[in-house]
Design a protein around this motif. Structure first.
Motif, PDB file in Angstrom:
ATOM      1  N   GLY A  27      27.083  35.289  58.273  1.00  0.00           N
ATOM      2  CA  GLY A  27      27.843  35.354  57.031  1.00  0.00           C
ATOM      3  C   GLY A  27      29.329  35.199  57.271  1.00  0.00           C
ATOM      4  N   GLY A  28      29.720  35.269  58.546  1.00  0.00           N
ATOM      5  CA  GLY A  28      31.127  35.090  58.875  1.00  0.00           C
ATOM      6  C   GLY A  28      32.009  36.189  58.318  1.00  0.00           C
ATOM      7  N   CYS A  70      38.438  33.538  58.464  1.00  0.00           N
ATOM      8  CA  CYS A  70      39.168  34.494  57.626  1.00  0.00           C
ATOM      9  C   CYS A  70      39.372  33.916  56.226  1.00  0.00           C
ATOM     10  N   PHE A  71      39.516  32.605  56.167  1.00  0.00           N
ATOM     11  CA  PHE A  71      39.556  31.841  54.919  1.00  0.00           C
ATOM     12  C   PHE A  71      38.744  30.571  55.154  1.00  0.00           C
ATOM     13  N   SER A  72      38.155  30.031  54.104  1.00  0.00           N
ATOM     14  CA  SER A  72      37.335  28.831  54.283  1.00  0.00           C
ATOM     15  C   SER A  72      38.149  27.685  54.878  1.00  0.00           C
ATOM     16  N   GLN A 102      36.456  32.740  48.784  1.00  0.00           N
ATOM     17  CA  GLN A 102      36.681  31.979  50.012  1.00  0.00           C
ATOM     18  C   GLN A 102      37.587  32.732  50.978  1.00  0.00           C
ATOM     19  N   CYS A 103      37.840  34.009  50.685  1.00  0.00           N
ATOM     20  CA  CYS A 103      38.735  34.824  51.489  1.00  0.00           C
ATOM     21  C   CYS A 103      37.978  36.041  52.018  1.00  0.00           C
ATOM     22  N   CYS A 104      38.232  36.396  53.265  1.00  0.00           N
ATOM     23  CA  CYS A 104      37.562  37.570  53.822  1.00  0.00           C
ATOM     24  C   CYS A 104      38.124  38.828  53.176  1.00  0.00           C
ATOM     25  N   LYS A 161      30.442  38.725  55.811  1.00  0.00           N
ATOM     26  CA  LYS A 161      30.090  39.872  56.660  1.00  0.00           C
ATOM     27  C   LYS A 161      31.169  40.932  56.614  1.00  0.00           C
ATOM     28  N   GLY A 162      32.448  40.495  56.457  1.00  0.00           N
ATOM     29  CA  GLY A 162      33.573  41.413  56.461  1.00  0.00           C
ATOM     30  C   GLY A 162      34.446  41.221  57.687  1.00  0.00           C
ATOM     31  N   HIS A 163      35.623  41.847  57.662  1.00  0.00           N
ATOM     32  CA  HIS A 163      36.593  41.613  58.732  1.00  0.00           C
ATOM     33  C   HIS A 163      37.381  42.881  59.067  1.00  0.00           C
ATOM     34  N   PRO A 164      36.716  43.895  59.662  1.00  0.00           N
ATOM     35  CA  PRO A 164      37.470  45.014  60.242  1.00  0.00           C
ATOM     36  C   PRO A 164      38.106  44.512  61.540  1.00  0.00           C
ATOM     37  N   LEU A 165      39.404  44.328  61.567  1.00  0.00           N
ATOM     38  CA  LEU A 165      40.064  43.472  62.558  1.00  0.00           C
ATOM     39  C   LEU A 165      39.623  43.730  63.993  1.00  0.00           C
ATOM     40  N   GLY A 166      39.637  44.981  64.420  1.00  0.00           N
ATOM     41  CA  GLY A 166      39.302  45.277  65.807  1.00  0.00           C
ATOM     42  C   GLY A 166      37.847  45.063  66.160  1.00  0.00           C
TER      43      GLY A 166
END
Length: 425
Positions: A360-361, A319-321, A235-237, A365-370
């Motif tokens: 996928g959010g 970023c979190f559910s 549940q965490c990116c 999908k993932g979270h490369p911040l920029g």
């Protein structure tokens, strides 16, 4: 209400917006591109200039535009030295145009988009690039500097006013405690948070750019290792490497370059920052940006003449559910306290009232911040164009974006397919 009546109502509201609510020139997305989001270091020697080159070249190809047409660039990243934007873009063409580097934590990509939009809307340029990328370290996010004030420290102190510090990553504590507060106030259950992650992982199987493309059962989501109750690992990116880009243009540029069939209008875009309630109201939900999300969304809908009921597809900052759940309420997708009911009714996925995070959010999908905010822009552009393939939301006409950064910044935007072939109202 019939489909024709709904379309007429939306057109009427947009006409009202053009007459009174929104100022400046219309702004269109004409090209989008992104890399696949990946585990940090997965591609050997794939540095941020490589991410930028791949994302921008795909956006140029998508929009049938040459790099020389770009008059100004806004480049977002969080982890990097000064002028990484120049280092990333110079190989594409040293045209001498202004390049502005942007850092607004996890809302960095959408902040670059916001600035590029202002350039077009304000009449300063006719074609602007918004680019975001991130080359991240493995593991949970942590502070880089220990010899100066931490910008998120007031948010942590607001959380500590009502919750004890625990031995888990700080970001997970901030958002996990917001989830606990929602459970205590409104009877939300751990299963509601798990259902969000189950949905987003399921959505991601149709996204070739997603870091993860694995489907899990609800039981697997709930039984994964606990990061900060009620949040499990699934549940965490994740941390991610990747880049994304969008090319924005004025109506004049679109017509001169015959891009009418590619253009997607950004109906409106708003940014908000923290309010006093973030720190004073002794609420973990407010400490992680509920009020700045609400004020940005309320302003956007008021100026546009639209409402959440006009939206079919949403890309929001999961970023979190727990953050996806509370954001439903902040954006007005449901009443405050009713997010659990919205989830149980499946009004956040295909066949329901909205489809939230078809990409996928961040969770999958993932979270490369920029890059995150610009990947959201790409997804909504594809959705309202009808080009999202297996993840296409049927009848997607209006898309809503939400990108959040603690510290803080929140950007929300509305998208619709342009029809510049029609005569003006």
């Amino acid at each position: 209400m019939s489909l024709i009546s709904r379309k007429l109502l939306i057109n009427l509201n947009l006409m009202r917006r053009n007459m009174s609510g929104m100022s400046g020139r219309k702004v269109f997305v004409v090209g989008v591109g992104m890399t696949k989001f990946e585990k940090p270091g997965r591609r050997e020697n794939f540095d941020y200039p490589d991410m930028a080159k791949e994302a921008v070249e795909k956006a140029l190809e998508d929009g049938l535009i040459k790099y020389s047409a770009i008059e100004q660039a806004c480049v977002g990243y969080v982890y990097g030295d000064s002028t990484c934007g120049q280092r990333a873009l110079y190989p594409l063409g040293m045209t001498g145009v202004p390049i502005i580097n942007v850092n607004n934590n996890c809302a960095t990509g959408s902040s670059a988009l916001f600035l590029a939009h202002q350039l077009i809307s304000g009449g300063l340029v006719n074609c602007a690039l918004a680019l975001g990328f991130e080359k991240m370290q493995k593991g949970s996010l942590s502070s880089v500097y220990s010899d100066r004030a931490n910008p998120v420290q007031p948010h942590v102190e607001a959380m500590m006013a009502v919750r004890d510090i625990e031995a888990s990553p700080m970001a997970a504590q901030l958002f996990g405690n917001a989830g606990r507060e929602h459970m205590n106030k409104y009877g939300t259950t751990e299963e509601h948070f798990a259902k969000i992650a189950w949905k987003n992982h399921k959505h991601s199987i149709n996204n070739p750019n997603s870091q993860f493309q694995d489907e899990y059962t609800l039981e697997q989501i709930m039984q994964a290792p606990v990061v900060h109750k009620p949040l499990t690992k699934l549940q965490c990116c994740p941390t991610s490497d990747g880049g994304a880009a969008a090319i924005l243009a004025s109506e004049q540029f679109v017509k001169e370059n015959k891009l009418e069939d590619r253009a997607v209008e950004i109906i409106g875009i708003e940014m908000a920052t923290d309010l006093p309630s973030t720190f004073k109201d002794k609420s973990c939900i407010k400490a992680v940006g509920f009020d700045m999300t609400k004020i940005a969304a309320d302003t956007l809908f008021k100026k546009s003449g639209l409402s959440p009921s006009d939206v079919q597809v949403v890309e929001l900052h999961d970023c979190f559910s727990a953050n996806e759940l509370i954001t439903y309420e902040a954006l007005g997708l449901c009443e405050v306290g009713k997010a659990g009911e919205m989830i149980d009714n499946a009004d956040n996925t295909y066949g329901g009232k909205y489809v939230v995070n078809p990409s996928g959010g961040l969770i999958s999908k993932g979270h490369p911040l920029g890059a995150t905010g610009l990947a959201q822009c790409l997804e909504l552009t594809c959705q309202v164009r009808g080009e999202a393939g297996a993840r296409q939301v049927p009848g997607a006409k209006i898309g809503l974006q939400h990108n959040l950064g603690l510290g803080g910044a929140c950007v929300v935007a509305l998208y619709k397919k342009a029809n510049l072939h029609e005569s003006k109202l």
